[in-house]
Scaffold this active site. Structure first.
Site, mmCIF file in Angstrom:
data_model
loop_
_atom_site.group_PDB
_atom_site.id
_atom_site.type_symbol
_atom_site.label_atom_id
_atom_site.label_comp_id
_atom_site.label_asym_id
_atom_site.label_seq_id
_atom_site.Cartn_x
_atom_site.Cartn_y
_atom_site.Cartn_z
ATOM 1 C CG ASN A 1 -36.734 -11.802 -8.914
ATOM 2 O OD1 ASN A 1 -35.573 -12.268 -9.425
ATOM 3 N ND2 ASN A 1 -36.963 -11.626 -7.851
ATOM 4 C CE LYS B 1 -39.270 -14.477 -7.039
ATOM 5 N NZ LYS B 1 -39.821 -14.757 -6.258
ATOM 6 C CG HIS C 1 -36.712 -10.504 -3.359
ATOM 7 N ND1 HIS C 1 -37.258 -11.500 -2.821
ATOM 8 C CD2 HIS C 1 -37.520 -10.167 -4.638
ATOM 9 C CE1 HIS C 1 -38.322 -11.768 -3.469
ATOM 10 N NE2 HIS C 1 -38.508 -11.156 -4.430
ATOM 11 C CD GLU D 1 -41.347 -7.787 -5.449
ATOM 12 O OE1 GLU D 1 -41.526 -8.135 -6.666
ATOM 13 O OE2 GLU D 1 -40.616 -8.743 -4.699
HETATM 14 P P1 PGA Z 1 -43.634 -13.698 -8.097
HETATM 15 O O1 PGA Z 1 -42.498 -12.990 -7.554
HETATM 16 O O2 PGA Z 1 -44.028 -12.772 -9.197
HETATM 17 O O3 PGA Z 1 -43.414 -15.100 -8.566
HETATM 18 O O4 PGA Z 1 -44.670 -13.669 -7.007
HETATM 19 C C1 PGA Z 1 -42.102 -11.543 -7.777
HETATM 20 C C2 PGA Z 1 -41.003 -11.490 -6.859
HETATM 21 O O5 PGA Z 1 -40.605 -12.036 -5.815
HETATM 22 O O6 PGA Z 1 -40.138 -10.593 -7.136
#
Ligand code: PGA
Length: 256
Positions: free
Chosen positions: A10, A12, A96, A166
């Protein structure tokens, strides 16, 4: 049935430029094809998808991070599921916690999931509690998310959905975050499968891939799968560095 492990990066709102996105995508693609027990996906920002989709391969496919809840029409700034499908997007993250934070409700996410399914894109539905400070209430939070986000979805379609657990308290961007353990992951994975079984029967529940996400890195990856029972992972920050993301894929590929 769940066969290959699914590793979804991801990205983002990263990286900063298209050339950098291309470079990172290509270096992941080059090495990822050697790992046959893993299906790797990059969930990229919308604007990079047309370019990256041209570079996608059997070893590395392309996903999106969001979609409109509407089919088409006067919805300024929105991107529809059929637009994504026309660019060969295979997966799309929905629900999310960073989008729930912006006000997305379970009902709204449910509409997005239905749009994706009718366009032939597999939704990756994120669920997870904000914290674990209130007894076992966090199980109820996740149950409600699953029941409301998946309301009205046929058994047939259920098998196409991917769930990502998550816990918000473990995500890298959460203030005062702490690490989730493989046991935290295992408990919730068993529970999610039970909720899905109650909704759609054991066979369907068993066919749904359940990923873990929340600060996964190359050190923690194997534990979430081997002990935690995850069918794959959804790393965010660790997916931005091709070397780290590939190390996660490699560790996963080595697991039986
Ligand atoms: P992270 O993000 O691995 O940076 O904690 C995971 C997510 O929010 O999908």
């Amino acid at each position: 049935m769940r066969k290959k492990k699914l590793i979804v990066g991801n990205w983002k709102m990263n990286p900063r430029t298209l050339p950098l996105a291309r470079t990172n995508f290509l270096s992941i693609k080059k090495a990822a094809s050697a790992y046959k027990n893993v299906e790797a996906v990059i969930a990229a920002p919308f604007v990079y998808i047309p370019e990256l989709a041209k570079l996608a391969s059997a070893g590395l496919s392309i996903g999106a991070q969001n979609v409109s809840a509407e089919k088409e029409g006067a919805f300024t700034g929105e991107i529809s599921a059929s637009m994504l499908a026309s660019l060969k997007v295979k997966y799309c993250i929905v629900g999310h916690s960073e989008r729930r934070e912006l006000g997305e409700t379970n009902e709204f996410i449910n509409k997005k999931i239905k749009q994706l399914l009718s366009a032939g894109i597999a939704p990756i539905l994120c669920v997870g509690e904000r914290d674990r400070d209130h007894g076992m209430l966090y199980l109820g939070t996740v149950k409600t998310q699953l029941e409301e986000c998946l309301a009205g979805i046929s058994k047939n379609m259920m098998g196409r959905i991917v769930i990502a657990y998550e816990p918000v308290w473990a995500i890298s961007s959460t203030a005062n975050r702490r690490d989730a353990t493989p046991e935290d992951c295992q408990e919730m994975h068993i529970y999610i499968r039970k909720v899905l079984a109650d909704m759609s029967g054991g066979t369907v529940a068993d066919s749904v891939a359940i990923l873990y996400g929340g600060s996964v890195d190359e050190k923690s990856a194997a534990g979430f799968i081997a002990t935690g029972g995850a069918d794959g992972l959804l790393p965010g920050r660790a997916s931005l560095n091709p070397k780290t993301f590939l190390a996660i894929i490699k560790k996963t590929n080595e697991l039986k």
